[in-house]
Structure formats: structure tokens, C-alpha cells
Design an enzyme around this catalytic site. Structure first.
Site, mmCIF file in Angstrom:
data_model
loop_
_atom_site.group_PDB
_atom_site.id
_atom_site.type_symbol
_atom_site.label_atom_id
_atom_site.label_comp_id
_atom_site.label_asym_id
_atom_site.label_seq_id
_atom_site.Cartn_x
_atom_site.Cartn_y
_atom_site.Cartn_z
ATOM 1 N N GLU A 67 107.915 96.171 59.605
ATOM 2 C CA GLU A 67 108.218 95.906 58.147
ATOM 3 C C GLU A 67 108.381 94.348 57.936
ATOM 4 O O GLU A 67 108.110 93.785 56.832
ATOM 5 C CB GLU A 67 109.034 96.604 57.279
ATOM 6 N N ASN A 119 109.542 97.984 66.880
ATOM 7 C CA ASN A 119 108.064 98.266 66.353
ATOM 8 C C ASN A 119 107.286 97.027 66.101
ATOM 9 O O ASN A 119 107.671 95.900 66.115
ATOM 10 C CB ASN A 119 108.566 98.826 64.896
ATOM 11 N N ASP A 173 122.001 97.919 59.904
ATOM 12 C CA ASP A 173 120.619 98.092 58.989
ATOM 13 C C ASP A 173 121.047 98.545 57.646
ATOM 14 O O ASP A 173 122.003 99.147 57.377
ATOM 15 C CB ASP A 173 119.736 99.077 59.785
ATOM 16 N N HIS A 230 112.834 92.485 65.903
ATOM 17 C CA HIS A 230 114.006 93.335 66.078
ATOM 18 C C HIS A 230 114.153 94.396 66.773
ATOM 19 O O HIS A 230 113.233 95.125 66.920
ATOM 20 C CB HIS A 230 114.457 93.535 64.648
ATOM 21 N N MET A 231 115.553 94.384 67.643
ATOM 22 C CA MET A 231 115.548 95.860 68.349
ATOM 23 C C MET A 231 116.466 96.867 67.429
ATOM 24 O O MET A 231 117.576 96.362 66.939
ATOM 25 C CB MET A 231 116.232 95.190 69.735
ATOM 26 N N HIS A 232 116.045 98.051 67.081
ATOM 27 C CA HIS A 232 116.929 98.819 66.510
ATOM 28 C C HIS A 232 117.831 99.711 67.656
ATOM 29 O O HIS A 232 117.173 100.213 68.539
ATOM 30 C CB HIS A 232 116.078 99.982 65.752
HETATM 31 P P1 DGP Z 1 111.052 97.764 61.063
HETATM 32 O O1 DGP Z 1 110.402 98.836 60.359
HETATM 33 O O2 DGP Z 1 110.978 97.879 62.392
HETATM 34 O O3 DGP Z 1 110.385 96.176 60.518
HETATM 35 O O4 DGP Z 1 112.580 97.680 60.383
HETATM 36 C C1 DGP Z 1 113.095 97.063 59.281
HETATM 37 C C2 DGP Z 1 114.398 97.148 59.092
HETATM 38 O O5 DGP Z 1 115.043 96.211 58.716
HETATM 39 C C3 DGP Z 1 114.514 98.455 58.413
HETATM 40 O O6 DGP Z 1 115.191 99.468 59.126
HETATM 41 C C4 DGP Z 1 115.509 97.963 57.172
HETATM 42 C C5 DGP Z 1 115.911 96.567 57.598
HETATM 43 N N1 DGP Z 1 116.092 95.741 56.618
HETATM 44 C C6 DGP Z 1 115.060 95.239 55.795
HETATM 45 N N2 DGP Z 1 115.914 94.175 55.045
HETATM 46 C C7 DGP Z 1 117.100 94.098 55.095
HETATM 47 C C8 DGP Z 1 118.190 93.521 54.762
HETATM 48 O O7 DGP Z 1 117.825 92.446 53.751
HETATM 49 N N3 DGP Z 1 119.348 93.412 55.528
HETATM 50 C C9 DGP Z 1 119.494 94.493 56.415
HETATM 51 N N4 DGP Z 1 120.742 94.476 56.853
HETATM 52 N N5 DGP Z 1 118.507 95.149 56.809
HETATM 53 C C10 DGP Z 1 117.329 94.965 56.237
#
Ligand code: DGP
Length: 116
Positions: free
Chosen positions: A96, A88, A31, A101-103
Site C-alpha cells: 500500500e 510486500n 505500524d 518496508h519490512m514488517h
Molecule cells: P503494506 O501493505 O505492506 O504497504 O503496509 C503498509 C503499512 O503501513 C500498513 O500496515 C499500515 C502502515 N501505515 C500506513 N500509513 C502509516 C502512517 O502514517 N503511520 C504509521 N505508523 N504506519 C502507517
């Protein structure tokens, strides 16, 4: 047709990301804004915007997210102590990026699931 997000570009290698795993079904990368010492996103290569868009034909791919999560957790050295998997959905879930996606979060004690 669902609109592509930045994650599709990461899957195709069109923009840089710290990819830790990729096969024909899923891609996993660190992330950009880590919320824990280990914070990795595991995503299907197929664009599925939200959990609400999941269909029975996605079962195998989405099940594979868990297999990959367990493998990465082991490799990161966090499997024994434990970790959290979060997906989420939409506004109230805090989503967002509209590509499921799975965190995978770990490397420290994460505390209660929800902030008060
Ligand atoms: P969510 O709130 O569950 O949609 O999480 C989106 C996540 O994606 C957030 O933790 C930040 C990450 N993220 C957003 N844009 C990028 C990117 O361009 N590269 C990477 N590696 N992560 C990103």
C-alpha cells in the site's frame, strides 16, 4: 524520480510516529494499524519504492534492515518465541505504501503464512 510517501515525512520527523530506532541508514516505527502485539515497520531512509527497484548499491542498507530487525525483536522480548518478517511488493503482494518496508510481526503465534 520516485514519488515520496508519508514514510519520508516520518523519517524526517515532519509527522508524528512512534519511532523505536533510527540511524543514518534505517528508521523503525510502530505500524499505525497493528496486526499483532508487536508490529513494527523497518524502512530504509533512502526512498526505494518496491523490491523491483532494488539495485546492488542498496545491498548494505537493505542488509541492515535485518540487523535492526533482530535488535528490535530482542528488545521487544519476542526473539526467543519467534516472529515474522514480511516485505510486500506491488498489487498482488498487497503493498500500500510505495517506500520499501519490512514488517516485524510477533508477540503471538501468527499461524500459517498465507490465508486460504
Ligand atoms: P503494506 O501493505 O505492506 O504497504 O503496509 C503498509 C503499512 O503501513 C500498513 O500496515 C499500515 C502502515 N501505515 C500506513 N500509513 C502509516 C502512517 O502514517 N503511520 C504509521 N505508523 N504506519 C502507517
Amino acid at each position: 524520480m520516485a514519488e515520496e510517501t508519508i514514510f519520508s515525512k516520518i523519517i524526517r520527523g515532519e509527522i508524528p510516529a512512534n519511532i523505536v530506532f533510527q540511524d543514518d541508514k534505517v528508521t523503525a516505527f510502530r505500524d499505525i494499524s497493528p496486526q499483532a502485539p508487536t508490529h513494527i515497520l523497518i524502512i530504509p531512509n533512502k526512498l526505494i519504492p518496491t523490491v523491483n527497484d532494488v539495485t546492488p548499491e542498496d545491498e548494505q542498507t537493505l542488509g541492515h534492515l535485518f540487523v535492526v530487525a533482530a535488535k528490535i525483536a530482542k528488545e521487544e522480548g519476542i526473539a526467543e518465541d519467534g516472529y515474522r518478517l514480511v516485505i510486500n511488493c506491488n498489487k498482488h503482494g498487497g503493498q500500500e505504501v510505495f517506500h520499501i518496508h519490512m514488517h516485524l510481526l510477533g508477540g503471538k503465534s501468527l499461524g500459517p503464512l498465507l490465508s486460504k
